[in-house]
Write a protein that holds these residues in place. Structure first.
Motif, PDB file in Angstrom:
ATOM      1  N   LYS A  66       0.598  -1.161  -0.182  1.00  0.00           N
ATOM      2  CA  LYS A  66      -0.014  -0.038  -0.052  1.00  0.00           C
ATOM      3  C   LYS A  66       0.944   1.206  -0.001  1.00  0.00           C
ATOM      4  O   LYS A  66       0.600   2.351  -0.741  1.00  0.00           O
ATOM      5  N   ALA A  67       2.006   1.283   0.830  1.00  0.00           N
ATOM      6  CA  ALA A  67       2.763   2.499   0.935  1.00  0.00           C
ATOM      7  C   ALA A  67       3.457   2.647  -0.244  1.00  0.00           C
ATOM      8  O   ALA A  67       3.349   3.919  -0.924  1.00  0.00           O
ATOM      9  N   ASP A  68       3.785   1.641  -1.188  1.00  0.00           N
ATOM     10  CA  ASP A  68       4.678   1.832  -2.349  1.00  0.00           C
ATOM     11  C   ASP A  68       3.746   2.101  -3.294  1.00  0.00           C
ATOM     12  O   ASP A  68       4.015   3.037  -4.041  1.00  0.00           O
ATOM     13  N   LEU A  69       2.502   1.754  -3.292  1.00  0.00           N
ATOM     14  CA  LEU A  69       1.521   2.088  -4.284  1.00  0.00           C
ATOM     15  C   LEU A  69       1.293   3.597  -4.304  1.00  0.00           C
ATOM     16  O   LEU A  69       1.120   4.356  -5.297  1.00  0.00           O
ATOM     17  N   HIS A  70       1.050   4.241  -3.061  1.00  0.00           N
ATOM     18  CA  HIS A  70       0.763   5.450  -2.798  1.00  0.00           C
ATOM     19  C   HIS A  70       1.896   6.452  -3.133  1.00  0.00           C
ATOM     20  O   HIS A  70       1.833   7.334  -3.568  1.00  0.00           O
ATOM     21  N   THR A  71       3.145   5.957  -2.910  1.00  0.00           N
ATOM     22  CA  THR A  71       4.493   6.659  -3.420  1.00  0.00           C
ATOM     23  C   THR A  71       4.640   6.800  -4.747  1.00  0.00           C
ATOM     24  O   THR A  71       4.898   7.741  -5.461  1.00  0.00           O
ATOM     25  N   LEU A  72       4.336   5.508  -5.460  1.00  0.00           N
ATOM     26  CA  LEU A  72       4.381   5.609  -6.855  1.00  0.00           C
ATOM     27  C   LEU A  72       3.273   6.619  -7.391  1.00  0.00           C
ATOM     28  O   LEU A  72       3.577   7.252  -8.314  1.00  0.00           O
ATOM     29  N   SER A  73       2.060   6.714  -7.162  1.00  0.00           N
ATOM     30  CA  SER A  73       1.116   7.551  -7.352  1.00  0.00           C
ATOM     31  C   SER A  73       1.394   8.979  -7.323  1.00  0.00           C
ATOM     32  O   SER A  73       1.421   9.954  -8.405  1.00  0.00           O
ATOM     33  N   ALA A  77      -3.275   7.437 -12.955  1.00  0.00           N
ATOM     34  CA  ALA A  77      -4.721   6.731 -13.033  1.00  0.00           C
ATOM     35  C   ALA A  77      -4.771   5.255 -12.848  1.00  0.00           C
ATOM     36  O   ALA A  77      -5.504   4.743 -12.216  1.00  0.00           O
ATOM     37  N   SER A  78      -3.811   4.864 -13.494  1.00  0.00           N
ATOM     38  CA  SER A  78      -3.475   3.193 -13.422  1.00  0.00           C
ATOM     39  C   SER A  78      -3.033   2.937 -12.090  1.00  0.00           C
ATOM     40  O   SER A  78      -3.734   2.052 -11.454  1.00  0.00           O
ATOM     41  N   VAL A  79      -2.272   3.533 -11.369  1.00  0.00           N
ATOM     42  CA  VAL A  79      -1.903   3.203 -10.108  1.00  0.00           C
ATOM     43  C   VAL A  79      -3.027   3.361  -9.082  1.00  0.00           C
ATOM     44  O   VAL A  79      -3.055   2.496  -8.067  1.00  0.00           O
TER      45      VAL A  79
END
Length: 272
Positions: free
Chosen positions: A107-114, A125-127
Motif C-alpha cells: 500500500k505504501a509503495d503504491l501511494h508513493t508511486l502515485s 490513474a492506473s496506479v
C-alpha cells in the motif's frame, strides 16, 4: 463433534465474520470455527464448529456437505461436480505479522508511486485504480494445505490438524480472469479454455511501451507462477479460471523496484 448454522452474507464484509459466528462454548480455546461459503459475496454462508481441532479432511468434508445443496440450483446440466476444487482455499482470519507487513508495504509503495507519477495522468490513474483494487480486496492468511476432497478420499497421509478461526472458500467454477497492474484499469475478461496470458492481454490496454516479457499469474488456490510471454521467450501456459494476471510496471522509480515482486505475493492471500 460439530454444529453448523446458516446465515445470509452481509453487505459489509468487515462485519460478516463476526455476525455469522456461533457462540463459543466454555472450552473456546479448543474450539475450531470455520466460515464456509462459495465466496465472500455469496448470499449463503455457514459456520461449522468443531469442539477440537479437526483434520483438514474433516473440515473439507463437512464444508462440502453444507455447501453442495445450495449449489444445486446453479448447476449446469453438464456439471458432474458442483465445487471447483482447483479453486478451493483455506484461510486463517488473522494475518501473520509477515503478511501484515507485506500488505502495508505494498500500500505504501503504491501511494508513493502515485505521487511519483503525478505528472503523468495515465500512469497515475492506473496506479490509483490498482490502489482501489487492493483497498477493496479482503486479505487473510492462506493456509497451504491440499483441499481437494478426492485427495483425502484416496487415503492421503498428508492430513494435518486445523484450528482457530478459519475461512473455507469452496467456489463454483468461475467464468472470468482478472488482469491488473500496469494496465489502464483492472479488468475482468471472460474465461476461455486453452488461452494463455497473451490471449487475455489482447483485450487490455497496458502501459508497457517496451513490450512485456512475463507476467505473474495467481490462481484461485494461491499458486503463483511467472508466465513468459514475449516472442523470444514465450512458453504456452494456460490460465486457470478465476486467476489474476499481474502485469508488471516498467520504469519504476528508485526504491520501488521490489513492488513487481511483492504485489503478486500479496495476492496469494487475497480471498477470491
Amino acid at each position: 463433534m460439530f454444529t453448523f448454522s446458516s446465515s445470509r452474507a452481509l453487505a459489509l464484509r468487515s462485519a460478516l465474520f463476526a455476525l455469522v459466528s456461533l457462540p463459543l462454548h466454555s472450552q473456546a480455546s479448543e474450539q475450531t470455527q470455520v466460515y464456509v461459503s462459495t465466496s465472500l459475496e455469496s448470499n449463503t454462508a455457514f459456520t461449522v464448529s468443531f469442539d477440537a481441532a479437526p483434520r483438514v479432511s474433516q473440515l473439507v468434508s463437512e464444508g462440502a456437505r453444507v455447501i453442495r445443496p445450495h449449489l444445486l440450483n446453479q448447476a449446469q446440466a453438464h456439471q458432474s461436480e458442483l465445487i471447483y476444487w482447483q479453486g478451493a482455499s483455506l484461510f486463517s482470519n488473522t494475518l501473520s505479522d509477515a503478511t501484515t507487513d507485506l500488505l502495508e508495504s505494498v500500500k505504501a509503495d503504491l501511494h508513493t508511486l502515485s505521487a511519483e507519477w503525478a505528472d503523468d495522468a495515465e500512469y497515475k490513474a492506473s496506479v490509483d485504480a490498482l490502489i482501489g483494487y487492493i483497498e477493496d480486496s479482503t486479505f487473510r492468511e492462506r493456509l497451504d494445505v491440499p483441499l481437494d476432497e478426492d485427495f483425502y478420499l484416496m487415503g492421503s497421509r498428508i492430513n494435518p490438524l486445523a484450528n482457530g478461526d478459519l475461512t473455507l472458500i469452496l467456489p463454483r467454477r468461475p467464468e472470468q480472469v482478472t488482469v491488473i497492474g500496469a494496465v489502464v484499469e483492472p479488468k475482468h475478461v471472460p474465461f476461455a479454455t486453452l488461452t494463455d496470458a497473451n490471449g487475455y492481454l489482447a483485450h487490455i490496454d497496458t502501459l508497457n511501451t517496451f513490450g512485456i516479457s512475463e507476467v505473474a499469474v495467481v490462481a484461485m488456490n494461491g499458486e503463483l507462477a511467472n508466465h513468459k510471454i514475449a516472442y523470444w521467450n514465450g512458453e504456452a501456459q494456460n490460465i486457470p479460471p478465476g486467476a489474476v494476471i499481474f502485469v508488471p510496471f516498467q520504469r519504476l522509480p528508485f526504491g520501488l523496484s521490489s513492488l513487481n515482486e511483492k504485489l503478486p505475493r500479496l495476492l496469494q492471500h487475497r480471498v477470491m
